[in-house]
Design a protein around this motif. Sequence first.
Motif, short mmCIF file in Angstrom:
data_model
loop_
_atom_site.label_atom_id
_atom_site.label_comp_id
_atom_site.label_asym_id
_atom_site.label_seq_id
_atom_site.Cartn_x
_atom_site.Cartn_y
_atom_site.Cartn_z
N PHE A 105 68.41 78.77 73.87
CA PHE A 105 68.35 80.07 73.04
C PHE A 105 69.34 81.06 73.43
CE2 PHE A 105 64.70 80.46 75.94
CZ PHE A 105 65.00 81.79 76.44
N GLY A 120 72.41 82.15 72.13
CA GLY A 120 72.59 82.76 70.54
C GLY A 120 73.86 84.00 70.45
N ASP A 180 67.29 75.26 69.86
CA ASP A 180 66.11 76.01 70.18
C ASP A 180 66.42 77.48 69.74
OD1 ASP A 180 64.54 74.13 70.92
OD2 ASP A 180 64.61 74.78 73.09
N SER A 181 67.57 77.90 68.79
CA SER A 181 67.55 79.08 68.28
C SER A 181 67.97 78.93 67.06
CB SER A 181 68.40 79.76 69.48
OG SER A 181 68.50 81.32 68.79
N SER A 203 71.96 75.11 63.73
CA SER A 203 70.52 75.31 64.33
C SER A 203 69.81 74.32 64.64
CB SER A 203 70.21 76.80 63.70
OG SER A 203 71.14 77.78 63.81
#
Length: 354
Positions: free
Chosen positions: A115, A118, A137-138, A147
């Motif tokens: 994440f 991001g 994970d994001s 995603s």
Amino acid sequence: MRRISRLTRAAVGVASLALAATACGGTSSEDGGGSDGGGGGSKDAKGLALAYDIGGRGDQSFNDAAFAGLEQAKKEYGYETADIEPTEGETDADKEQRLASLAKQGYNPVIGVGFAYGPAMEAVAAKYPKTTFGIVDSVVEGDNVASLVFAENEASYLAGVAAAKATKTRTVGFVGGVDVPLIHKFEAGYEQGVKDTDPDVEVIGQYLTQTAEEGGFSSPDKGKAAAEGQIEKKADVVYQAAGLSGQGVIEAAAEAGVWAIGVDSDQYEQEALAKYKDSILTSALKDIDGAVFALAESVESGKPLTGTKTFDLKSDGVGLAASNPKFAEVPGVTDAVAKAKEGIVSGSIKVRTE
């Protein structure tokens, strides 16, 4: 319980996960550099590239699972791949530079593993519209971004069921690497699974750090100290969602003669953890390698996946390992986990995320 299956072609097939395949063109940077897209086994073709999260390759968990997906793509398509380690104390600008460099070199897709990528991915994806990007994970918005997110809370619920069945002291532990919403999902599902199975079992929870920069995902010594503290409080099953730090949790459990529960990969099967394997009751699994390969496969087919792809228990995108023969020896655990899985898939059990 069987070991989790790979998603691969099932993920690309859209049915169970409602994956929308959106064509985004071939592999090249905005300025026209790079290859022409799919690997196709061409000698000069460049395919999948990974930019690792904190802890890097060798964590026997999250990052290594992504690498397994890369290895599968490399074998399948015979193209050049790349996997790049993070640097200590790096900034979003460092991550942005890493992603941009891979895209400019012609790799496609380019995946940020974790994440933390991001903000960097949001900036870079807009600059390289002909490259498909993925983030694990994001959720990042972008016409050329996939995603890849998981229902960690569902796998963690099953881990909680197993912990409640295995504990003899009626006290179990949870060690989270960093106090962030993603890891809250692990804790929430685990605690709910424990309490739904046996309300009298106490769950001791602890986060190693407030930020990733403090080493919550990359410090086995911190994980070991946290687990030792929980074991002193009578926890005889400790579940970790802490990346590389989780190796310290497993080590502490093995030394104390209690159970550890692994995460992301089947840690009972990890060679680097072999001397502790008899203490790893099970692992909450995420088919990260399957998701990584599915994105690579979609690019190779000329129909890159984009948008948010959720890998859950119903699609076998998450699950619970049963590789340790001792798992099945825990009274009632196999039936309890199977019943819990059925309830989650059917919707009769709603698993919290907080």
